[in-house]
Write a protein that holds these residues in place. Sequence first.
Motif, PDB file in Angstrom:
ATOM      1  N   ASP A  30       0.800  -1.222   0.000  1.00 35.69           N
ATOM      2  CA  ASP A  30       0.000   0.000   0.000  1.00 35.69           C
ATOM      3  C   ASP A  30       0.835   1.276   0.000  1.00 35.69           C
ATOM      4  N   ASN A  50       1.184   6.670  -0.392  1.00 32.96           N
ATOM      5  CA  ASN A  50       0.158   5.653  -0.514  1.00 32.96           C
ATOM      6  C   ASN A  50      -1.083   6.336  -1.051  1.00 32.96           C
ATOM      7  N   ASN A  51      -2.176   5.598  -1.145  1.00 33.26           N
ATOM      8  CA  ASN A  51      -3.332   6.171  -1.845  1.00 33.26           C
ATOM      9  C   ASN A  51      -4.000   7.273  -1.041  1.00 33.26           C
ATOM     10  N   LYS A  52      -3.473   7.544   0.126  1.00 30.52           N
ATOM     11  CA  LYS A  52      -4.062   8.614   0.935  1.00 30.52           C
ATOM     12  C   LYS A  52      -3.135   9.803   1.131  1.00 30.52           C
ATOM     13  N   GLU A  53      -1.870   9.591   0.964  1.00 32.08           N
ATOM     14  CA  GLU A  53      -0.949  10.603   1.451  1.00 32.08           C
ATOM     15  C   GLU A  53       0.356  10.592   0.660  1.00 32.08           C
ATOM     16  N   LYS A  71      -2.025   1.953  -7.755  1.00 28.69           N
ATOM     17  CA  LYS A  71      -1.356   1.563  -6.511  1.00 28.69           C
ATOM     18  C   LYS A  71      -0.069   0.785  -6.745  1.00 28.69           C
TER      19      LYS A  71
END
Lengths: 111, 117
Positions: A30, A50-53, A71
């Motif tokens: 991730d 990662n996919n958030k940050e 990803k």
Amino acid sequence: DTAVSQTPKYLVTQMGNDKSIKCEQNLGHDTMYWYKQDSKKFLKIMFSYNNKELIINETVPNRFSPKSPDKAHLNLHINSLELGDSAVYFCASSHELRRLFFGPGTRLTVL
Amino acid sequence: AQTVTQSQPEMSVQEAETVTLSCTYDTSESDYYLFWYKQPPSRQMILVIRQEAYKQQNATENRFSVNFQKAAKSFSLKISDSQLGDAAMYFCAYRRGTSGSARQLTFGSGTQLTVLP
């Protein structure tokens, strides 16, 4: 069955050019990273994503930018290359707090 | 900020002998992980051993073991029965034990190990 792959392994280019290094991981991790290893072998984090940050090391010039189409990929774009950008660039990935897996590295030489 | 210090730029060991590589770190965190990575001339980064700070027992992987002294913030690597294939640059690394931006590793400057036949 390569876990983390980078292309190209070697890149020689002229000062002022724009180049990209690609990174792919097939581990389902991730988080992906870019590290720079200088001529003295010192390894320094450039980005973690990662996919958030996206975390950017504040010492990295804004000529460097990570781009993640999905990803499994985190590419490194470098604009207006300078002599001091010559180094080995490593991509890595991890899942949560588990170990990092490193790619084979890309040796960039700027002439 | 966390820092990792390897005070031995170069070390050498006779084949079949034992060598210890030193590493100290500075952190205010109580939860973290420590690693030793090996980088042979092929430049591939290879994980040698990992230690969780909450574990008192020293990690061991075959001929590789660590001496983890949490109070002294010391994390040395012992290589027993050294082999020619152990010759490489060894990096000590630190990672915080929480999620998010803490996932990245902070590396020491490395110790170049030479194994003498």
